[in-house]
Design a protein around this motif. Sequence first.
Motif, PDB file in Angstrom:
ATOM      1  N   GLY A  82      34.128  12.173   5.847  1.00 10.73           N
ATOM      2  CA  GLY A  82      35.054  11.814   6.745  1.00 10.73           C
ATOM      3  C   GLY A  82      35.359  12.736   8.061  1.00 10.73           C
ATOM      4  N   TRP A  83      34.498  13.666   8.246  1.00 14.12           N
ATOM      5  CA  TRP A  83      34.454  14.661   9.633  1.00 14.12           C
ATOM      6  C   TRP A  83      33.415  13.935  10.630  1.00 14.12           C
ATOM      7  CZ3 TRP A  83      34.348  20.601   8.498  1.00 14.12           C
ATOM      8  CH2 TRP A  83      35.525  21.058   7.821  1.00 14.12           C
ATOM      9  N   SER A  84      34.092  14.207  11.866  1.00  9.24           N
ATOM     10  CA  SER A  84      33.160  13.881  13.079  1.00  9.24           C
ATOM     11  C   SER A  84      32.701  15.128  13.446  1.00  9.24           C
ATOM     12  CB  SER A  84      34.300  13.170  13.963  1.00  9.24           C
ATOM     13  OG  SER A  84      35.118  14.280  14.667  1.00  9.24           O
ATOM     14  N   ALA A  85      31.908  15.000  14.630  1.00  9.77           N
ATOM     15  CA  ALA A  85      31.106  16.151  14.895  1.00  9.77           C
ATOM     16  C   ALA A  85      32.200  17.416  15.259  1.00  9.77           C
ATOM     17  CB  ALA A  85      30.164  15.858  16.231  1.00  9.77           C
ATOM     18  N   ALA A  86      33.217  16.999  16.202  1.00 12.16           N
ATOM     19  CA  ALA A  86      34.152  18.040  16.754  1.00 12.16           C
ATOM     20  C   ALA A  86      34.741  18.546  15.539  1.00 12.16           C
ATOM     21  CB  ALA A  86      35.215  17.257  17.506  1.00 12.16           C
ATOM     22  N   ASP A  87      34.974  18.083  14.320  1.00 15.57           N
ATOM     23  CA  ASP A  87      35.756  18.725  13.320  1.00 15.57           C
ATOM     24  C   ASP A  87      35.107  20.049  12.863  1.00 15.57           C
ATOM     25  OD1 ASP A  87      37.841  16.777  13.239  1.00 15.57           O
ATOM     26  OD2 ASP A  87      36.796  15.587  11.713  1.00 15.57           O
ATOM     27  N   TYR A  88      33.934  20.022  12.724  1.00 14.34           N
ATOM     28  CA  TYR A  88      32.998  21.185  12.339  1.00 14.34           C
ATOM     29  C   TYR A  88      33.291  22.460  13.161  1.00 14.34           C
ATOM     30  CZ  TYR A  88      30.100  18.047   9.296  1.00 14.34           C
ATOM     31  OH  TYR A  88      30.040  17.047   8.395  1.00 14.34           O
ATOM     32  N   VAL A  89      33.360  22.470  14.361  1.00 11.98           N
ATOM     33  CA  VAL A  89      33.852  23.174  15.369  1.00 11.98           C
ATOM     34  C   VAL A  89      35.244  23.631  15.050  1.00 11.98           C
ATOM     35  CG1 VAL A  89      33.938  24.260  17.575  1.00 11.98           C
ATOM     36  CG2 VAL A  89      31.835  22.810  16.686  1.00 11.98           C
ATOM     37  N   GLU A  90      36.127  22.583  15.368  1.00 13.24           N
ATOM     38  CA  GLU A  90      37.557  22.712  15.316  1.00 13.24           C
ATOM     39  C   GLU A  90      38.011  23.455  13.963  1.00 13.24           C
ATOM     40  OE1 GLU A  90      39.084  22.900  17.909  1.00 13.24           O
ATOM     41  OE2 GLU A  90      38.104  21.262  19.312  1.00 13.24           O
ATOM     42  N   LYS A  91      37.473  22.972  12.863  1.00 10.31           N
ATOM     43  CA  LYS A  91      38.118  23.454  11.551  1.00 10.31           C
ATOM     44  C   LYS A  91      37.299  24.816  11.165  1.00 10.31           C
ATOM     45  CE  LYS A  91      38.930  18.840   9.810  1.00 10.31           C
ATOM     46  NZ  LYS A  91      40.451  19.149   9.871  1.00 10.31           N
ATOM     47  N   LEU A  92      36.273  25.210  11.815  1.00 12.19           N
ATOM     48  CA  LEU A  92      35.790  26.509  11.726  1.00 12.19           C
ATOM     49  C   LEU A  92      36.607  27.610  12.220  1.00 12.19           C
ATOM     50  CD1 LEU A  92      33.673  28.477  10.420  1.00 12.19           C
ATOM     51  CD2 LEU A  92      32.126  27.865  12.400  1.00 12.19           C
ATOM     52  N   TYR A  93      36.785  27.078  13.342  1.00 11.10           N
ATOM     53  CA  TYR A  93      37.966  28.064  14.304  1.00 11.10           C
ATOM     54  C   TYR A  93      39.220  28.291  13.696  1.00 11.10           C
ATOM     55  CZ  TYR A  93      40.689  29.193  18.386  1.00 11.10           C
ATOM     56  OH  TYR A  93      41.287  29.976  19.474  1.00 11.10           O
ATOM     57  N   GLU A  94      39.643  27.437  12.845  1.00 11.04           N
ATOM     58  CA  GLU A  94      41.003  27.596  12.209  1.00 11.04           C
ATOM     59  C   GLU A  94      41.129  28.945  11.138  1.00 11.04           C
ATOM     60  OE1 GLU A  94      41.958  23.920  10.225  1.00 11.04           O
ATOM     61  OE2 GLU A  94      42.141  22.744  12.203  1.00 11.04           O
ATOM     62  N   PRO A  95      40.132  29.053  10.223  1.00  9.32           N
ATOM     63  CA  PRO A  95      40.457  30.350   9.503  1.00  9.32           C
ATOM     64  C   PRO A  95      40.060  31.776  10.320  1.00  9.32           C
ATOM     65  CG  PRO A  95      38.581  29.369   8.908  1.00  9.32           C
ATOM     66  CD  PRO A  95      39.235  28.454   9.919  1.00  9.32           C
ATOM     67  N   PHE A  96      39.338  31.697  11.288  1.00  8.03           N
ATOM     68  CA  PHE A  96      39.351  32.971  12.169  1.00  8.03           C
ATOM     69  C   PHE A  96      40.739  32.995  12.984  1.00  8.03           C
ATOM     70  CE2 PHE A  96      34.801  32.111  11.969  1.00  8.03           C
ATOM     71  CZ  PHE A  96      34.318  33.254  11.756  1.00  8.03           C
ATOM     72  N   ARG A  97      41.218  32.033  13.516  1.00 12.68           N
ATOM     73  CA  ARG A  97      42.438  32.248  14.255  1.00 12.68           C
ATOM     74  C   ARG A  97      43.604  32.635  13.299  1.00 12.68           C
ATOM     75  NH1 ARG A  97      44.132  33.708  18.517  1.00 12.68           N
ATOM     76  NH2 ARG A  97      45.998  32.469  18.622  1.00 12.68           N
ATOM     77  N   ALA A  98      43.463  32.066  11.939  1.00 15.12           N
ATOM     78  CA  ALA A  98      44.549  32.640  11.085  1.00 15.12           C
ATOM     79  C   ALA A  98      44.321  34.189  10.212  1.00 15.12           C
ATOM     80  CB  ALA A  98      44.750  31.658  10.011  1.00 15.12           C
ATOM     81  N   SER A  99      43.287  34.557  10.888  1.00 12.00           N
ATOM     82  CA  SER A  99      42.732  35.949  10.128  1.00 12.00           C
ATOM     83  C   SER A  99      43.476  36.899  11.003  1.00 12.00           C
ATOM     84  CB  SER A  99      41.415  35.941  10.121  1.00 12.00           C
ATOM     85  OG  SER A  99      41.042  37.427  10.152  1.00 12.00           O
ATOM     86  N   GLY A 100      43.997  38.094  10.362  1.00 11.38           N
ATOM     87  CA  GLY A 100      44.371  39.212  11.294  1.00 11.38           C
ATOM     88  C   GLY A 100      43.391  39.841  11.736  1.00 11.38           C
ATOM     89  N   THR A 101      42.224  39.927  11.253  1.00 14.26           N
ATOM     90  CA  THR A 101      41.042  40.750  11.730  1.00 14.26           C
ATOM     91  C   THR A 101      40.495  39.912  13.010  1.00 14.26           C
ATOM     92  OG1 THR A 101      40.506  41.401   9.654  1.00 14.26           O
ATOM     93  CG2 THR A 101      38.879  41.554  11.354  1.00 14.26           C
ATOM     94  N   TYR A 102      40.196  38.660  13.014  1.00 13.09           N
ATOM     95  CA  TYR A 102      39.566  38.006  14.047  1.00 13.09           C
ATOM     96  C   TYR A 102      40.593  37.155  15.085  1.00 13.09           C
ATOM     97  CZ  TYR A 102      35.874  38.828  11.109  1.00 13.09           C
ATOM     98  OH  TYR A 102      34.644  39.485  10.183  1.00 13.09           O
ATOM     99  N   ARG A 103      41.805  37.028  15.037  1.00 14.04           N
ATOM    100  CA  ARG A 103      42.719  36.506  15.547  1.00 14.04           C
ATOM    101  C   ARG A 103      42.584  36.532  17.128  1.00 14.04           C
ATOM    102  NH1 ARG A 103      47.203  37.807  13.451  1.00 14.04           N
ATOM    103  NH2 ARG A 103      47.326  36.071  12.105  1.00 14.04           N
TER     104      ARG A 103
END
Length: 479
Positions: A83-104
């Motif tokens: 169910g994922w498109s090409a863009a999803d792999y990058v966008e959804k990988l970005y999400e946990p980094f943005r949610a991290s206090g270390t990497y935000r």
Amino acid sequence: MSLQLSDEFARFLADDVNLNKTRIGTLETRVETIERFIESSTWTPKIREFSRQGSWAHKTIIKPPGNRGFDADLLVMVEPEPGWSAADYVEKLYEPFRASGTYREMVSRKTRCVVVTYAGDFSLDVVPCVVGRQTYFGKEICNRYEDAYEGTDGKGYAEWWDGRCRYASDDSLREAVRLLKYLRDIKGTFSAKSVLLTTMVGERVNAFDSVLGTLPDAVTTLKVVVGRLDDHLKQNPTMPDVRNPAWPEESFTRHWDADKYANFRAKIATYRSWIDDAFDEPDRNESIRKWRRVFGEAFAAQTLMEEARAIRGTMATRAAVPVVGDAVALVRAAGREVLSRIPATLPWVKKIPWHMAPTLTVNVRADVYNARVGGRRLGPLQSGEIVSKGRELLLSAVNNLGNPFPTDYDVRWRVVNTDEEAARQVSNLRGGFYKSEAGHGQRWEATLYRGPHWVEALLIRRRDKVCVGRSERFFVVVE
């Protein structure tokens, strides 16, 4: 026989070109931390493996110029996510980094990757790579802007490059590429992505080089591959299509255009002539000067500073009695005639670039001032006289009657510093040519560094740029 300055190149590679082991160790440690972070994050694709890519994997990574950080690439090889498109792999990988206090505050996105930036050190491109979406072995990176998959084969390329490197002795080909990348970065006169430059170099070597031993060391390999690259470019007046040898569908020239290629072609021709000239030069000092034209002031900098500090010892061989103290004390005790013992062809003294046809007498006259602007003249200075630090010298080029030259001539000044204080930074040694900026045939110089230094005046005929007169060395001894 060529003078290769192998010790100088070994030190240059270690000190200025190669990324040092401490920074590579830091990169490895932080990458391992990021790998664990991704594995334990909410990003759902099944990870097959992590793969180092680019210059890091190819062992051609170099120290960035100035205070810039370097770049490294990490591929995350994953199975297709339903169910994922090409863009999803990058966008959804970005999400946990943005949610991290270390990497935000450290994370951003590019077209095909998530970027983690360690300020002042390096940036890591984390690139999702989908394996087996269309064929079992097919690998595709993900363009989030176009929402499209793009075929690639980084592992295959790395294997191709390793094979090419085996045609050269030891790490000679990798070191030659590092030197070429350093030249690109320090000069800033042409643009070529590292993978494109590496590929064009790799395509210029073959198995015969291994059999014939034509690539025995980094310096010889640099000369050979740049020469072959120049020949190849001359045979291709229009931009060739350079593709990934392991994945021909991928073009490495997609970021180039006709103008960039034409400029690259011209610059490689220039640098080839400079490299050949430096490589073939039999005189050590002149060879150093020529390699410094190629690689800038960092090349052989330590050697130049050591030789500048050794000036006192060179002068002392002319002293009639042992003298305690530095070069200034030696001049004071033994007389100014010891200054003639200083070699005129030191490695940082640039060669005269004008055609020489000396027919006119040129003398240097110097006057000492306490300040350059609105200062008071303190008196004349003779060659070899000792003068205090912090003074301003007005230098004038005059004929044998003490008169200035007509405006049909320009005067250029060669200014050379030596000894301990000037040698603390190689750029302070100077050795180049400077214009007359204080009036026709005149130039100001400050007495900044303790020790013996000298100037020369060169008289250049304007109509044909021929040097028709050159003064003797005028020594300035600063205490």
